[in-house]
Motif scaffolding. Structure first.
Motif, mmCIF file in Angstrom:
data_model
loop_
_atom_site.group_PDB
_atom_site.id
_atom_site.type_symbol
_atom_site.label_atom_id
_atom_site.label_comp_id
_atom_site.label_asym_id
_atom_site.label_seq_id
_atom_site.Cartn_x
_atom_site.Cartn_y
_atom_site.Cartn_z
ATOM 1 N N CYS A 44 -19.971 34.324 41.482
ATOM 2 C CA CYS A 44 -18.823 35.201 41.254
ATOM 3 C C CYS A 44 -17.677 34.660 42.105
ATOM 4 C CB CYS A 44 -19.158 36.629 41.677
ATOM 5 S SG CYS A 44 -17.720 37.731 41.680
ATOM 6 N N PRO A 45 -16.473 34.532 41.532
ATOM 7 C CA PRO A 45 -15.365 33.947 42.285
ATOM 8 C C PRO A 45 -15.018 34.698 43.571
ATOM 9 C CG PRO A 45 -14.730 34.348 39.985
ATOM 10 C CD PRO A 45 -16.115 34.867 40.163
ATOM 11 N N TRP A 46 -15.267 36.010 43.626
ATOM 12 C CA TRP A 46 -14.877 36.731 44.837
ATOM 13 C C TRP A 46 -16.051 37.272 45.643
ATOM 14 C CZ3 TRP A 46 -15.533 41.937 45.975
ATOM 15 C CH2 TRP A 46 -15.899 42.771 44.924
ATOM 16 N N LYS A 47 -17.254 37.340 45.065
ATOM 17 C CA LYS A 47 -18.407 37.850 45.824
ATOM 18 C C LYS A 47 -19.265 36.733 46.393
ATOM 19 C CE LYS A 47 -19.561 40.609 42.405
ATOM 20 N NZ LYS A 47 -19.112 41.334 41.327
ATOM 21 N N GLY A 48 -19.422 35.650 45.659
ATOM 22 C CA GLY A 48 -20.253 34.542 46.126
ATOM 23 C C GLY A 48 -21.356 34.220 45.137
ATOM 24 N N GLN A 49 -22.443 33.589 45.630
ATOM 25 C CA GLN A 49 -23.548 33.192 44.755
ATOM 26 C C GLN A 49 -24.593 34.303 44.667
ATOM 27 O OE1 GLN A 49 -26.493 30.096 45.823
ATOM 28 N NE2 GLN A 49 -25.897 29.120 43.892
ATOM 29 N N ALA A 50 -24.895 34.698 43.434
ATOM 30 C CA ALA A 50 -25.899 35.736 43.185
ATOM 31 C C ALA A 50 -27.264 35.106 42.978
ATOM 32 C CB ALA A 50 -25.528 36.553 41.954
ATOM 33 N N ALA A 65 -33.268 40.669 35.448
ATOM 34 C CA ALA A 65 -32.656 41.976 35.181
ATOM 35 C C ALA A 65 -32.028 42.621 36.416
ATOM 36 C CB ALA A 65 -33.694 42.923 34.580
ATOM 37 N N ALA A 66 -32.212 41.989 37.572
ATOM 38 C CA ALA A 66 -31.606 42.506 38.808
ATOM 39 C C ALA A 66 -30.986 41.341 39.557
ATOM 40 C CB ALA A 66 -32.663 43.193 39.666
ATOM 41 N N TRP A 67 -29.882 41.609 40.237
ATOM 42 C CA TRP A 67 -29.255 40.544 41.030
ATOM 43 C C TRP A 67 -28.790 41.097 42.367
ATOM 44 C CZ3 TRP A 67 -26.517 43.086 37.274
ATOM 45 C CH2 TRP A 67 -25.260 43.582 37.621
ATOM 46 N N TYR A 68 -28.591 40.161 43.277
ATOM 47 C CA TYR A 68 -28.115 40.507 44.618
ATOM 48 C C TYR A 68 -27.404 39.296 45.203
ATOM 49 C CZ TYR A 68 -32.132 37.851 46.337
ATOM 50 O OH TYR A 68 -33.034 36.856 46.588
ATOM 51 N N TYR A 69 -26.651 39.545 46.255
ATOM 52 C CA TYR A 69 -25.925 38.486 46.936
ATOM 53 C C TYR A 69 -26.488 38.336 48.348
ATOM 54 C CZ TYR A 69 -22.615 38.767 43.111
ATOM 55 O OH TYR A 69 -22.048 38.744 41.863
ATOM 56 N N PRO A 70 -27.319 37.294 48.589
ATOM 57 C CA PRO A 70 -27.890 37.115 49.921
ATOM 58 C C PRO A 70 -26.827 36.763 50.965
ATOM 59 C CG PRO A 70 -28.613 35.343 48.459
ATOM 60 C CD PRO A 70 -27.825 36.316 47.634
ATOM 61 N N GLU A 71 -25.796 36.051 50.535
ATOM 62 C CA GLU A 71 -24.636 35.737 51.373
ATOM 63 C C GLU A 71 -23.411 36.089 50.556
ATOM 64 O OE1 GLU A 71 -24.897 34.868 54.508
ATOM 65 O OE2 GLU A 71 -27.080 34.768 54.333
ATOM 66 N N VAL A 72 -22.410 36.665 51.207
ATOM 67 C CA VAL A 72 -21.239 37.132 50.471
ATOM 68 C C VAL A 72 -19.949 36.702 51.152
ATOM 69 C CG1 VAL A 72 -22.334 39.170 49.460
ATOM 70 C CG2 VAL A 72 -21.293 39.337 51.717
ATOM 71 N N SER A 73 -18.869 36.786 50.399
ATOM 72 C CA SER A 73 -17.548 36.572 50.974
ATOM 73 C C SER A 73 -17.183 37.781 51.835
ATOM 74 C CB SER A 73 -16.523 36.408 49.851
ATOM 75 O OG SER A 73 -16.345 37.654 49.198
ATOM 76 N N GLU A 74 -16.146 37.645 52.599
ATOM 77 C CA GLU A 74 -15.672 38.753 53.447
ATOM 78 C C GLU A 74 -15.326 39.977 52.593
ATOM 79 O OE1 GLU A 74 -14.861 40.648 57.001
ATOM 80 O OE2 GLU A 74 -15.815 38.708 56.690
ATOM 81 N N LEU A 75 -14.797 39.756 51.387
ATOM 82 C CA LEU A 75 -14.414 40.864 50.510
ATOM 83 C C LEU A 75 -15.615 41.681 50.027
ATOM 84 C CD1 LEU A 75 -11.766 39.060 48.280
ATOM 85 C CD2 LEU A 75 -11.326 40.819 49.998
ATOM 86 N N ALA A 76 -16.791 41.079 49.981
ATOM 87 C CA ALA A 76 -17.966 41.747 49.414
ATOM 88 C C ALA A 76 -19.019 42.084 50.456
ATOM 89 C CB ALA A 76 -18.569 40.857 48.330
ATOM 90 N N LYS A 77 -18.646 42.081 51.733
ATOM 91 C CA LYS A 77 -19.654 42.259 52.784
ATOM 92 C C LYS A 77 -20.415 43.583 52.682
ATOM 93 C CE LYS A 77 -16.333 43.803 56.231
ATOM 94 N NZ LYS A 77 -15.690 43.511 57.493
#
Length: 93
Positions: A44-50, A65-77
């Motif tokens: 995702c351009p603003w959240k990071g790698q899902a 069927a489920a996703w999560y962001y193990p590491e995120v950008s500052e905007l999605a912390k």
């Protein structure tokens, strides 16, 4: 909120975070016995790698069927590690 697939509650929380109309469940609220790590990743351009989970209930699989962001950008912390759903998983109160 509850996430339901194949007539089974796979996650439940009073503390979801809504981003882009998706409820993100805290990682401790998912029932881990139904979740299998997937090799799938998207960006995702603003959240990071899902990263994704395949859900398995009563011998039926729902791939990625489920996703999560193990590491995120500052905007999605606020959603780091939280889990969201699609592909027929119903999220309801």
């Amino acid at each position: 909120m509850k996430a339901i697939w194949n007539d089974t509650v796979i996650a439940e929380s009073d503390d979801t975070i809504v981003v882009e109309n998706n409820h993100y469940f805290p990682p401790q609220s998912i029932k881990k016995e139904f979740f299998m790590e997937s090799e799938t990743h998207t960006t995702c351009p603003w959240k990071g790698q899902a990263s994704y989970y395949t859900i398995e209930v009563d011998g039926s699989e729902n791939k990625d069927a489920a996703w999560y962001y193990p590491e995120v950008s500052e905007l999605a912390k606020s959603i780091k590690g939280h889990v969201a759903f699609w592909k027929g998983v119903t999220v309801t109160e």
